[in-house]
Design an enzyme around this catalytic site. Sequence first.
Site, PDB file in Angstrom:
ATOM      1  N   ASN A 122       0.273  -6.648  -5.829  1.00 38.97           N
ATOM      2  CA  ASN A 122      -0.674  -5.606  -5.401  1.00 38.97           C
ATOM      3  C   ASN A 122      -0.070  -4.216  -5.602  1.00 38.97           C
ATOM      4  O   ASN A 122      -0.735  -3.290  -6.075  1.00 38.97           O
ATOM      5  CB  ASN A 122      -1.025  -5.761  -3.921  1.00 38.97           C
ATOM      6  CG  ASN A 122      -1.712  -7.087  -3.602  1.00 38.97           C
ATOM      7  OD1 ASN A 122      -2.283  -7.698  -4.484  1.00 38.97           O
ATOM      8  ND2 ASN A 122      -1.654  -7.515  -2.346  1.00 38.97           N
TER       9      ASN A 122
ATOM     10  N   GLY B  57      -0.538  -1.839   3.216  1.00 35.96           N
ATOM     11  CA  GLY B  57       0.898  -1.569   3.093  1.00 35.96           C
ATOM     12  C   GLY B  57       1.356  -1.600   1.645  1.00 35.96           C
ATOM     13  O   GLY B  57       2.208  -0.803   1.237  1.00 35.96           O
ATOM     14  N   ASP B  58       0.784  -2.492   0.878  1.00 37.78           N
ATOM     15  CA  ASP B  58       1.146  -2.575  -0.550  1.00 37.78           C
ATOM     16  C   ASP B  58       0.666  -1.330  -1.290  1.00 37.78           C
ATOM     17  O   ASP B  58       1.338  -0.831  -2.195  1.00 37.78           O
ATOM     18  CB  ASP B  58       0.520  -3.813  -1.212  1.00 37.78           C
ATOM     19  CG  ASP B  58       0.897  -5.090  -0.486  1.00 37.78           C
ATOM     20  OD1 ASP B  58       1.992  -5.131   0.104  1.00 37.78           O
ATOM     21  OD2 ASP B  58       0.085  -6.036  -0.495  1.00 37.78           O
ATOM     22  N   ALA B  59      -0.510  -0.850  -0.904  1.00 37.62           N
ATOM     23  CA  ALA B  59      -1.048   0.358  -1.541  1.00 37.62           C
ATOM     24  C   ALA B  59      -0.169   1.564  -1.200  1.00 37.62           C
ATOM     25  O   ALA B  59       0.111   2.403  -2.060  1.00 37.62           O
ATOM     26  CB  ALA B  59      -2.487   0.601  -1.093  1.00 37.62           C
TER      27      ALA B  59
ATOM     28  N   ALA C 214       2.746   1.301  -3.342  1.00 33.32           N
ATOM     29  CA  ALA C 214       2.363   1.634  -4.719  1.00 33.32           C
ATOM     30  C   ALA C 214       2.439   3.139  -4.947  1.00 33.32           C
ATOM     31  O   ALA C 214       3.034   3.612  -5.922  1.00 33.32           O
ATOM     32  CB  ALA C 214       0.942   1.131  -5.005  1.00 33.32           C
TER      33      ALA C 214
END
Length: 350
Positions: free
Chosen positions: A64, A300-302, A305
């Site tokens: 992600n 959280g992944d965003a 990123a």
Amino acid sequence: MSFPLVVLGNPLLDLQTNVDAEYLQKYDLKSDDAILAEEKHLPIYEEIVKKDDLILVAGGAGQNAARGAQYILPADSVVYFGSVGKDVYSEKLLAANKQYGLRTEYQVQESVATGKCAALISGHHRSLVTDLAAANLFQASHLQKPENWALVENASNFYIEGYHLTVSVEAIQLLGKHAAENNKTYSLNISAPFIAQFFKDQLDSVLPYVDYVIANESEAAAYAESHGLAVDSKDVVAIAKEIAKLPKINNKRSRTVVFTQGVDPTVTVTYDAASDSFDVKEYKVRELSSDKITDTNGAGDAFAAGFIASLVQGKSVSEAVDVGQWAASLSIQVVGPSFPFPKQTYPGSN
Ligand code: 26A
């Protein structure tokens, strides 16, 4: 060849559905958590495929973040490594990665299925129950294949999903060693409380390589508890200081710890070994009204990123946090750990 950023993680297909508190209780699940499926959780996968609201969406925490970083960066910026099965699920993951322009170099398992994650949504919370399957079979030797190692040697930044500590510490260390020896940027996300609790030794074995530690408040608390830190487990600044000053192999870079806290401010702590001092900062998050939130799966992944994409661009920690917060606010407005198309661009700091 460009591809300055290499990401390693567990590729998973998310089976996302809405559930109520009772359903979570039935399987002994917390509303905001991520775990590896045990025997008792296996019926979940059969039950949710029968649900009308079920959606299948590309997941896997590192994947992600890799898609998100490629969303932000120019074409041909990010390569992702992980292990999948030879099935329709990995085809779906490849198609999603392709949509974002993410270069994918999977290790493919002939006879094991692609991993899956039941993403159980309740309000603004998500409970993740993962069956790693093929993702569990990733080997460091895949990275060492000449064509893949050429990508590693060419990269300047690495981002490692902490969840992968359950799979191949060897692969994580291999990249860590390469990054340290060549003074490249190496970032790790703790990913989930259970990593800090039950994979403590594995985590401790890779932290010396890490320049940027990214985690949320519950992972910070789990770290403090498992390491017996003499601090309040809610005191994220104190915990960040402890992690920031841990021994470091590459002394040419200082270590920064970044803790997100949902709607509460993001905290960063950088340790400067030369002066034995800390730089502590807090950043308010972008306010988003409740009705604009679709789901928080992948928030959280965003954030990660946006943060790591900014490191690739040579931005400061404070700008990287702002881009991370912007990316998280975009992702929570769409279904699953995804980003909106047509592509939106970072509007600048607020
Ligand atoms: C080893 N485990 C438990 C996991 C995961 C995971 N990704 C890798 N390994 N458990 C959940 N996820 C992913 O986290 C994303 C949200 O942050 C889910 O696939 C979901 O897309």
